[in-house]
Scaffold this active site. Structure first.
Site: not given
Ligand code: ADP
Ligand code: MG
Ligand code: MG
Length: 899
Positions: A848, A100, A781, A91, A868, A102, A452, A337, A22
């Site tokens: 093989c 998984g 082989s 984030r 091969y 946060m 099997h 991404r 990210k």
């Molecule tokens: P995830 O990895 O679960 O997508 P994100 O970090 O992308 O988590 O964020 C979750 C939501 O919060 C997303 O919809 C993202 O666009 C929104 N978001 C994150 N940062 C901001 C920000 N600075 N302003 C507004 N919305 C945000």
């Molecule tokens: Mg996101």
């Protein structure tokens, strides 16, 4: 001193290790000049140091402060400022997107003072400000401090109920929300024992710490295990100034894909939700609109977004997914991404982008996942609305529907009569083969993905669900019970080899477009998917140095393999030629023979039958090499089961019947009984102990080749001796068998252009003494199934009990029966390749084992410089593709993870 914090303007997309996926992409977009809210990223190195030292690394807090101040300056706002507060999101973001980790905390920086400023700055919109604050308390409490989310949800519901039935979030006015905030602050204190932190810097410190810790949370660890992601990466933390999609109807938030991720089509795709913040889109609180609707709602923002989409796709030269927010008519980009896509979509996209000139052919080739190709050739089940009665392992892909049968004989009888049947057994054995191949699908209640049943099903391209232990079989009553339902013989069931689900009744199946096209269906060949497949496979074939052969035992399988592009047969097992009623009797006669004459009589019956088998195969593969393996399995496999037979004899005697014949058989079975049959009398040892056996097989092979040649064909014969451990084993066998071949050729006056003698390398001793063995071999082989069994000392049939745990605890790199274990088995192969070639420069080399169709193993074989790989006919395309990818140097695509 170490640098831990990077402004978005300091990074780029190649810094995923340090900044996470990210963060790296936010930096890239910032530097591209796209409208990204300002922010910075705390690196994965900071996380790893924090986790190792149990506290913030030295200097991190100071660096953080510096970056906060820079952010304040660039935004013209200050954290906690009562007149105009800076708010941020915190984030998480690891190198690979990981469920998984946060969750994001939005609106960080609010407190009672800042709240006033926020309201003032938003034109006196107190409702908006209160809503932002209550969301912040809720997210911070739940995500950072582990306050149970329900406590907040209940309080919110309570407030809504007070407004009257059916009220939603948006019905709550500023005062209502004020009440909610008061309640939330109490809940926070009740659960954490301390008041809600009012200092924005403390809020940030706690949130950053929570992100670091979440790397070692249970959910994250489980996910990494499941997806084979290293534990040593750590996560980055992104701190970004907030933009608000919940500022009214001219605001909103959404996700956009530059192409349709499921069909691959070049059309914008996504969802939009007006007047909403962050997670609302995915949380499903309100129904989202299709992205296209934004054009009507806010044409200017839509046009801006489309432009960003084009820019990003051009820049990344790939399909991107994008998170965006519109704040009062102004567009902000919050994430991008390279987007995930379906197995179908990736081919279409790669091909379209190649046509558009966005990428070159090599790039297109590595954009498709060889691991997912096979599934495109399989039928799928449309299970909507249906409930599975049991779920087992998805042992072999594809869907099948048919009548339940419980024995292989029944499956064969009905299957040959044109009936669609599903063979249901506890597990299968080689005795069930004839019934398995007559079935549409196979369902077992025991056994793992290497049982099997699973191995045969994958090899034959038959859908299978294995180890569905909810199924209770009652063979005597010819029923099974599962999920409270009893299914009888003849009842129709549907199995889904993609999911492992089992359903009662006939569910609709969808044909595979690719399979239809492969078989020549004209409309199917007009579809982009087929064109993509044809073009990219062509390119793979042009690029690869590794040849691809198939493991095929019959003319049908050979033809199938050839149609799929096989360039020979790398393993023709002769044991199936010893099955079938007429043959088994002669095989038993051979086993029981007490005199040489009796034994020879049995060979005389088998010889013409085997010869016909080989004629069929050499004809189907005319012009291409066929490696025939002389008989390999232990002889007891051709005899009745010891226990069953003993019971039969005992019962018969009790009834006073004449059991002398059965007793004779039982005596022989007992005599042949081995404690470890897989390490017993099999392979070349059989050839040594029963000299007539291999001679008969060689005679059948060579006579067949002669006949095919006389009929104008071009047989290319390679005779392979299995399970060799010592060079003299091979030398002595060749000394016995070559004269047999020569005698036939002289008698018939025929020369074969290609007649080679070689061995399998499937024992560690053979691998490490390859130098001596190679002097007497034209080819090696690698039998990597046995080589893996003997290198690890694992029995493939018994590892089901512990391999899962082994993988989970990382005691083995990956299931070694699926992907070649490079450090161990791979090392043995390397030794054999090096020493074999050194001793015999003309030696040619192949593999093989099952691994020959596994993309990651194919890549390894290419690195070893094998000539091969040989795999199941249904994996030939997969292997061709993987070999092409290996050639363009994209080894990592075989285990590609998208960031
Ligand atoms: P995830 O990895 O679960 O997508 P994100 O970090 O992308 O988590 O964020 C979750 C939501 O919060 C997303 O919809 C993202 O666009 C929104 N978001 C994150 N940062 C901001 C920000 N600075 N302003 C507004 N919305 C945000
Ligand atoms: Mg996101
Ligand atoms: Mg073997």
């Amino acid at each position: 001193m170490a640098k831990y914090v990077y402004d978005f303007s300091e990074g780029n997309r190649d810094m995923k290790d340090l900044l996470g996926g990210k963060g790296a992409n936010l930096a890239e977009m910032t530097n591209m000049g796209l409208p990204v809210p300002h922010g910075f990223t705390i690196s994965t190195a900071a996380c790893l140091t924090y986790l190792a030292e149990g506290g913030h690394p030295q200097g991190l807090m100071d660096e953080l402060e510096t970056h906060v101040q820079t952010l304040e300056t660039s935004m013209g706002k200050r954290l906690g400022d009562p007149s105009d507060p800076l708010l941020v999101s915190v984030r998480s973001g690891a190198k690979f997107s990981m469920p998984g980790m946060m969750d994001t905390v939005l609106n960080l920086g609010l407190n009672e003072e800042a709240l006033k400023g926020l309201a003032e700055r938003s034109g006196g919109d107190l409702r908006f400000a209160n809503d932002a604050y209550r969301r912040f308390i809720q997210m911070f409490g739940k995500i950072v401090m582990d306050v149970p989310g329900d406590a907040f949800e209940e309080a919110l519901d309570h407030a809504k109920e007070a407004k009257g039935g059916g009220a939603s979030d948006t019905d709550l006015d500023a005062d209502d929300l004020r009440g909610v905030i008061g309640r939330f602050l109490e809940i926070y204190e009740e659960h954490t024992g301390s008041p809600f932190p009012t200092d924005p810097r403390e809020q940030m410190r706690l949130a950053v710490e929570a992100v670091f810790k979440s790397w070692n949370g249970k959910r994250a660890i489980d996910y990494r295990r499941q997806n084979k992601i290293s534990d040593d990466l750590g996560t980055a933390v992104n701190v970004q100034s907030m933009v608000f999609g919940n500022r009214g109807e001219d605001s909103g938030t959404g996700v956009a894909f530059t192409r349709d991720p499921s069909t691959g089509e070049k059309v914008p795709y996504g969802d939009y939700l007006a007047n909403a913040q962050g997670e609302d889109v995915v949380a499903g609180i309100r129904n989202t609109l299709p992205l296209a609707d934004l054009e009507r709602i806010d044409p200017a923002s839509y046009a801006g977004l489309r432009q960003v989409m084009d820019t990003l796709e051009g820049h990344y030269a790939d399909m991107c997914d994008i998170e965006f927010t519109i704040e009062q008519g102004r567009l902000w980009i919050l994430q991008t991404r390279v987007g995930k896509r379906t197995a179908f979509g990736e081919w279409v996209m790669a091909y379209d982008m190649l046509q558009e000139g966005l990428i070159d052919a090599d790039t297109a080739l590595v954009r498709v996942d060889a691991n997912r190709l096979e599934e495109l050739f399989k039928r799928r089940v449309d299970a909507e609305g249906a409930t599975a009665i049991a779920t087992g392992l998805n042992a072999s892909p594809g869907a099948a529907t048919g009548k339940v049968v419980f024995t292989a004989d029944e499956a064969q009888a009905q299957g040959q009569g044109g009936e669609r049947v599903i063979l249901v057994r506890r597990e299968t054995t080689p005795d069930d083969y004839h019934g398995m191949i007559a079935s549409q699908g196979i369902l077992t209640s025991a056994g793992g993905t290497n049982s099997h049943a699973a191995v045969v099903a994958r090899g034959e391209g038959i859908p299978a669900v294995c180890g569905a232990d909810a199924i209770k079989l009652n063979p005597a009553a010819k029923t099974f019970a599962a999920g409270g339902t009893t299914v009888r013989e003849g009842d129709v069931i549907t199995i889904d080899g993609f999911t492992g689900n089992v359903y009662v009744g006939e569910l609709p199946l969808r044909e595979s477009l690719l399979e239809k096209a492969r078989q020549g269906d004209a409309p199917a060949r007009e579809e982009t998917l087929w064109k993509a497949f044809a073009a990219l496979m062509d390119h793979a074939d042009v690029r690869r140095a590794l040849r691809v052969r198939a493991n095929a035992d019959t003319p049908d399988q050979s033809t199938n393999a050839r149609e799929r592009g096989a360039e020979g047969i790398g393993l023709c097992r002769t044991e199936h030629m010893f099955l079938g009623e007429e043959r088994v009797l002669s095989v038993r006669q051979m086993i029981f023979a007490e005199t040489a004459a009796e034994e020879q009589a049995a060979y005389d019956v088998l010889l013409p039958l085997q010869r016909d088998d080989f004629v069929g195969i050499f004809t189907a593969m005319s012009g291409l090499p066929v490696t025939v393996r002389l008989l390999d399995p232990p002889l007891h496999e051709f005899l009745p089961d010891q226990v069953e037979l003993a019971v039969e004899v005992a019962l018969g005697k009790e009834r006073g019947e004449d059991m002398s014949e059965q007793e004779r058989v039982l005596q022989k079975v007992n005599e042949l009984h081995e404690m470890n049959p897989m390490l017993g009398l099999r392979g070349v040892r059989l050839g040594i102990v029963k000299p007539g056996l291999y001679a008969m097989q060689v005679r059948a092979i060579v006579e067949a080749a002669v006949r095919v040649k006389k009929d104008g064909g071009d047989p290319r014969v390679e005779i392979m001796i299995p399970l060799v451990a010592t060079a003299p084993e091979l030398q002595q066998m060749r000394a016995e068998l070559e004269p047999v071949a020569r005698e036939i050729l002289e008698r018939e006056g025929v020369e074969l252009d290609h007649l080679e003698w070689g061995t399998m390398i499937e024992l560690p001793r053979a691998a490490v003494t390859a130098r001596e063995i190679a002097r007497g071999a034209d080819f090696f082989s690698f039998g990597t199934n046995d080589l893996t069994q003997t290198a690890f000392g694992f029995s493939r049939d018994d590892i089901g009990k512990f391999v899962g745990l082994y993988e989970e605890r990382k005691l083995v790199p990956a299931n070694p029966f699926v992907t070649v274990d490079r450090p161990g088995v791979g090392r043995l192969m390397q030794i054999a390749v090096d020493e074999g070639r050194a001793a015999n420069p003309d030696l040619h080399l192949g593999i093989c084992g099952e691994h020959g169709g596994d993309p990651a193993s194919v890549v390894f074989c290419a690195e070893l410089g094998l000539d091969y790989v040989s795999c199941s006919p249904f994996r030939v395309e997969t292997a061709r593709l993987a070999a092409g990818q290996a050639a363009v140097g994209a080894a990592e695509t075989a285990s590609r993870k998208q960031g």
